[in-house]
Design an enzyme around this catalytic site. Sequence first.
Site, PDB file in Angstrom:
ATOM      1  N   ARG A 150      45.012  34.420  31.156  1.00 27.80           N
ATOM      2  CA  ARG A 150      43.891  34.547  32.105  1.00 27.80           C
ATOM      3  C   ARG A 150      43.221  33.196  32.252  1.00 27.80           C
ATOM      4  O   ARG A 150      42.973  32.530  31.231  1.00 27.80           O
ATOM      5  CB  ARG A 150      42.825  35.508  31.558  1.00 27.80           C
ATOM      6  N   LYS A 203      55.429  42.408  34.688  1.00 31.46           N
ATOM      7  CA  LYS A 203      54.294  41.576  35.092  1.00 31.46           C
ATOM      8  C   LYS A 203      53.508  42.244  36.231  1.00 31.46           C
ATOM      9  O   LYS A 203      52.280  42.341  36.193  1.00 31.46           O
ATOM     10  CB  LYS A 203      54.806  40.199  35.522  1.00 31.46           C
ATOM     11  N   ASN A 207      49.537  43.814  36.118  1.00 28.40           N
ATOM     12  CA  ASN A 207      48.450  43.408  37.009  1.00 28.40           C
ATOM     13  C   ASN A 207      47.988  44.556  37.903  1.00 28.40           C
ATOM     14  O   ASN A 207      46.791  44.708  38.169  1.00 28.40           O
ATOM     15  CB  ASN A 207      48.888  42.215  37.864  1.00 28.40           C
ATOM     16  N   LEU A 249      36.304  47.579  32.531  1.00 28.56           N
ATOM     17  CA  LEU A 249      35.506  48.662  33.119  1.00 28.56           C
ATOM     18  C   LEU A 249      34.135  48.131  33.523  1.00 28.56           C
ATOM     19  O   LEU A 249      33.125  48.784  33.321  1.00 28.56           O
ATOM     20  CB  LEU A 249      35.376  49.815  32.113  1.00 28.56           C
ATOM     21  N   GLY A 252      31.798  45.519  39.942  1.00 30.76           N
ATOM     22  CA  GLY A 252      31.425  44.277  40.628  1.00 30.76           C
ATOM     23  C   GLY A 252      31.717  44.369  42.115  1.00 30.76           C
ATOM     24  O   GLY A 252      31.856  45.469  42.659  1.00 30.76           O
ATOM     25  N   CYS A 259      45.752  36.084  41.360  1.00 20.89           N
ATOM     26  CA  CYS A 259      46.852  36.975  40.969  1.00 20.89           C
ATOM     27  C   CYS A 259      46.734  38.406  41.507  1.00 20.89           C
ATOM     28  O   CYS A 259      47.623  38.868  42.210  1.00 20.89           O
ATOM     29  CB  CYS A 259      46.975  37.000  39.447  1.00 20.89           C
ATOM     30  N   LYS A 262      47.347  39.116  45.441  1.00 20.29           N
ATOM     31  CA  LYS A 262      48.700  38.870  45.951  1.00 20.29           C
ATOM     32  C   LYS A 262      49.733  39.702  45.185  1.00 20.29           C
ATOM     33  O   LYS A 262      50.724  40.143  45.763  1.00 20.29           O
ATOM     34  CB  LYS A 262      49.042  37.381  45.883  1.00 20.29           C
ATOM     35  N   LYS A 320      35.853  34.312  39.205  1.00 30.54           N
ATOM     36  CA  LYS A 320      35.322  34.783  37.928  1.00 30.54           C
ATOM     37  C   LYS A 320      34.771  33.583  37.184  1.00 30.54           C
ATOM     38  O   LYS A 320      34.998  32.446  37.611  1.00 30.54           O
ATOM     39  CB  LYS A 320      36.400  35.506  37.131  1.00 30.54           C
ATOM     40  N   ARG A 327      40.470  31.096  44.703  1.00 32.96           N
ATOM     41  CA  ARG A 327      41.408  31.889  45.504  1.00 32.96           C
ATOM     42  C   ARG A 327      40.963  33.360  45.580  1.00 32.96           C
ATOM     43  O   ARG A 327      40.718  33.988  44.557  1.00 32.96           O
ATOM     44  CB  ARG A 327      42.822  31.771  44.916  1.00 32.96           C
TER      45      ARG A 327
HETATM   46  N1  LIG Z   1      46.747  31.358  37.650  1.00 35.25           N
HETATM   47  C1  LIG Z   1      46.899  32.362  36.808  1.00 35.25           C
HETATM   48  O1  LIG Z   1      45.946  32.822  36.178  1.00 35.25           O
HETATM   49  C2  LIG Z   1      48.259  32.964  36.578  1.00 35.25           C
HETATM   50  C3  LIG Z   1      48.452  33.810  35.475  1.00 35.25           C
HETATM   51  C4  LIG Z   1      49.732  34.360  35.272  1.00 35.25           C
HETATM   52  C5  LIG Z   1      50.759  34.075  36.167  1.00 35.25           C
HETATM   53  N2  LIG Z   1      50.523  33.270  37.233  1.00 35.25           N
HETATM   54  C6  LIG Z   1      51.646  32.952  38.122  1.00 35.25           C
HETATM   55  O2  LIG Z   1      52.145  31.671  37.797  1.00 35.25           O
HETATM   56  C7  LIG Z   1      52.593  30.995  38.972  1.00 35.25           C
HETATM   57  C8  LIG Z   1      51.865  29.679  39.119  1.00 35.25           C
HETATM   58  O3  LIG Z   1      50.496  29.942  39.326  1.00 35.25           O
HETATM   59  P1  LIG Z   1      49.382  28.800  39.229  1.00 35.25           P
HETATM   60  O4  LIG Z   1      48.065  29.471  39.352  1.00 35.25           O
HETATM   61  O5  LIG Z   1      49.659  27.948  38.047  1.00 35.25           O
HETATM   62  O6  LIG Z   1      49.706  27.976  40.568  1.00 35.25           O
HETATM   63  P2  LIG Z   1      49.100  26.584  41.036  1.00 35.25           P
HETATM   64  O7  LIG Z   1      49.037  26.646  42.495  1.00 35.25           O
HETATM   65  O8  LIG Z   1      47.869  26.266  40.251  1.00 35.25           O
HETATM   66  O9  LIG Z   1      50.213  25.509  40.582  1.00 35.25           O
HETATM   67  C9  LIG Z   1      51.483  25.435  41.133  1.00 35.25           C
HETATM   68  C10 LIG Z   1      51.948  23.976  41.021  1.00 35.25           C
HETATM   69  O10 LIG Z   1      53.332  23.917  41.365  1.00 35.25           O
HETATM   70  C11 LIG Z   1      53.564  22.704  42.059  1.00 35.25           C
HETATM   71  N3  LIG Z   1      54.847  22.806  42.779  1.00 35.25           N
HETATM   72  C12 LIG Z   1      55.159  23.556  43.857  1.00 35.25           C
HETATM   73  N4  LIG Z   1      56.454  23.378  44.190  1.00 35.25           N
HETATM   74  C13 LIG Z   1      56.975  22.506  43.302  1.00 35.25           C
HETATM   75  C14 LIG Z   1      58.267  21.939  43.098  1.00 35.25           C
HETATM   76  N5  LIG Z   1      59.302  22.257  43.887  1.00 35.25           N
HETATM   77  N6  LIG Z   1      58.433  21.076  42.089  1.00 35.25           N
HETATM   78  C15 LIG Z   1      57.414  20.732  41.291  1.00 35.25           C
HETATM   79  N7  LIG Z   1      56.183  21.256  41.415  1.00 35.25           N
HETATM   80  C16 LIG Z   1      55.952  22.130  42.408  1.00 35.25           C
HETATM   81  C17 LIG Z   1      52.339  22.572  42.943  1.00 35.25           C
HETATM   82  O11 LIG Z   1      52.167  21.231  43.389  1.00 35.25           O
HETATM   83  C18 LIG Z   1      51.232  23.032  41.983  1.00 35.25           C
HETATM   84  O12 LIG Z   1      50.685  21.956  41.258  1.00 35.25           O
HETATM   85  C19 LIG Z   1      52.370  31.980  40.122  1.00 35.25           C
HETATM   86  O13 LIG Z   1      53.543  32.705  40.328  1.00 35.25           O
HETATM   87  C20 LIG Z   1      51.287  32.888  39.585  1.00 35.25           C
HETATM   88  O14 LIG Z   1      51.334  34.169  40.175  1.00 35.25           O
HETATM   89  C21 LIG Z   1      49.313  32.695  37.450  1.00 35.25           C
END
Ligand SMILES: NC(=O)c1ccc[n+]([C@@H]2O[C@H](COP(=O)([O-])OP(=O)(O)OC[C@H]3O[C@@H](n4cnc5c(N)ncnc54)[C@H](O)[C@@H]3O)[C@@H](O)[C@H]2O)c1
Length: 430
Positions: A150, A203, A207, A249, A252, A259, A262, A320, A327
């Site tokens: 998280r 996953k 969520n 629970l 808000g 996440c 989407k 949060k 986002r």
């Molecule tokens: N943010 C969260 O809390 C969270 C938690 C669990 C899972 N996820 C999942 O993890 C994944 C990443 O999420 P995030 O929040 O870290 O995304 P983010 O947008 O913060 O980071 C993604 C990064 O990937 C880079 N990128 C894109 N294409 C690339 C490529 N071809 N080569 C190299 N770098 C590249 C972008 O420049 C960016 O810096 C998503 O699928 C998301 O659903 C996110």
Amino acid sequence: MVGTGYVGLVSGACFAQFGHDVTCIDSNAQRIDALRAGAMPIWEPGLDRLVAENVASGRLAFTGMLGPPVAEADAIFIAVGTPARRGDGHADLSYVYAAANEIADAMNGYSVVVTKSTVPVGTGRAVAQLIRMRRPEADFDVVANPEFLREGAAIDDFMKPDRVIVGVESERAREVMAQVYRPFNLIQVPVVFTGIETAEITKYAGNAFLAAKITFINEIADLCEKVGADVHDVARGIGLDGRIGRKFLHPGPGFGGSCFPKDTVALVRMAREAGAPQRLIETVIDVNDQRKKRMAQKVIAACGGKVAGRRIGVLGLTFKPDTDDMREAASLEVLPALQAAGAEIRAFDPQGTREAERLLPGVVLARTAYDVADGADALVVLTEWQEFRGLDPRRLRSLMRTPVVVDLRNIFDPVVFRSLGFSYEGVGRK
Ligand SMILES: NC(=O)c1ccc[n+]([C@@H]2O[C@H](COP(=O)([O-])OP(=O)(O)OC[C@H]3O[C@@H](n4cnc5c(N)ncnc54)[C@H](O)[C@@H]3O)[C@@H](O)[C@H]2O)c1
């Protein structure tokens, strides 16, 4: 680690902390330059120190050049974004496939390619096929290892997770993943090995369940409001039942973030295509969307039915607390609606200002919480940052032009605020 965002950077730094040699790769050159200069591209508590420590120890490096580190790697993690695709809500896999293509070109010797991004069922297999077509001779396996951290507690979540899910089909890849996560043996974190499709679904199911739990308590809060009950007591009353649990629970303005919105939509799309519609989650999405839209009306009603020419102070903009991530934040729905109704908005967020400048045109960004109260006709709480809980209601009262509080996170004590002459509106309580 391909992708150096919230997941990639945190995972990379934590793996380095475990003692692995990690290179974090990103196609965004600015991001890499910043990291090399010691600046964090995102705000996550404790991350700057963890990164600095591991860079200093020589275990963590950053580059924009995917080739050399991928050629040397035993495991290559794909942690790029999978946002909702415009138009149909499917997970946009273009970044994942672009990364897979580049990885295919650079792989050298046996490698395990791991999807850490949240990806729909079938993506692991599609990535394998893509690599095989591009490099028929390559020696590799694909693994699905979704991430559950998280934002705001990402380092702790990564270092001490409830579980790790690894979808794997070959013994060789399983052995590599077991090595990667070996440090968890000591603290007895369950590392659950499953099939690839199972890991991918796990996953989304996780969520979707959490999104449903929040939406459930939000609707119960609406009922509490109508009948004069207190949703917090209800949440406690049901949460003490071990089958339900007390977490998630808290009512808000509706869930947001990078996440849940989407991932719920992607699950619904994927399930419809598979012929197993997820009607419960379809409803969750709809209820949540309506709720976020309704919140502006709640503020307008608290202001006596109109906000034209009124000044509204807003506390919190991020989806949060403890993150700079905007986002799908409720603020992006509520603030433009209030502006459209003629309100003048002044807002404060401890970390969200940089993003807010871009995403919320016309909103004046204040430097402190008290600044937004100054001359305000209403104060709206949108994000429950810890520092807002300690605000002095007397001082707020003396600064505000009209003492109206709309507390969409229930962080203030209604009795105290009302005793000072505020009109106080919370969520699901008297
Ligand atoms: N943010 C969260 O809390 C969270 C938690 C669990 C899972 N996820 C999942 O993890 C994944 C990443 O999420 P995030 O929040 O870290 O995304 P983010 O947008 O913060 O980071 C993604 C990064 O990937 C880079 N990128 C894109 N294409 C690339 C490529 N071809 N080569 C190299 N770098 C590249 C972008 O420049 C960016 O810096 C998503 O699928 C998301 O659903 C996110």
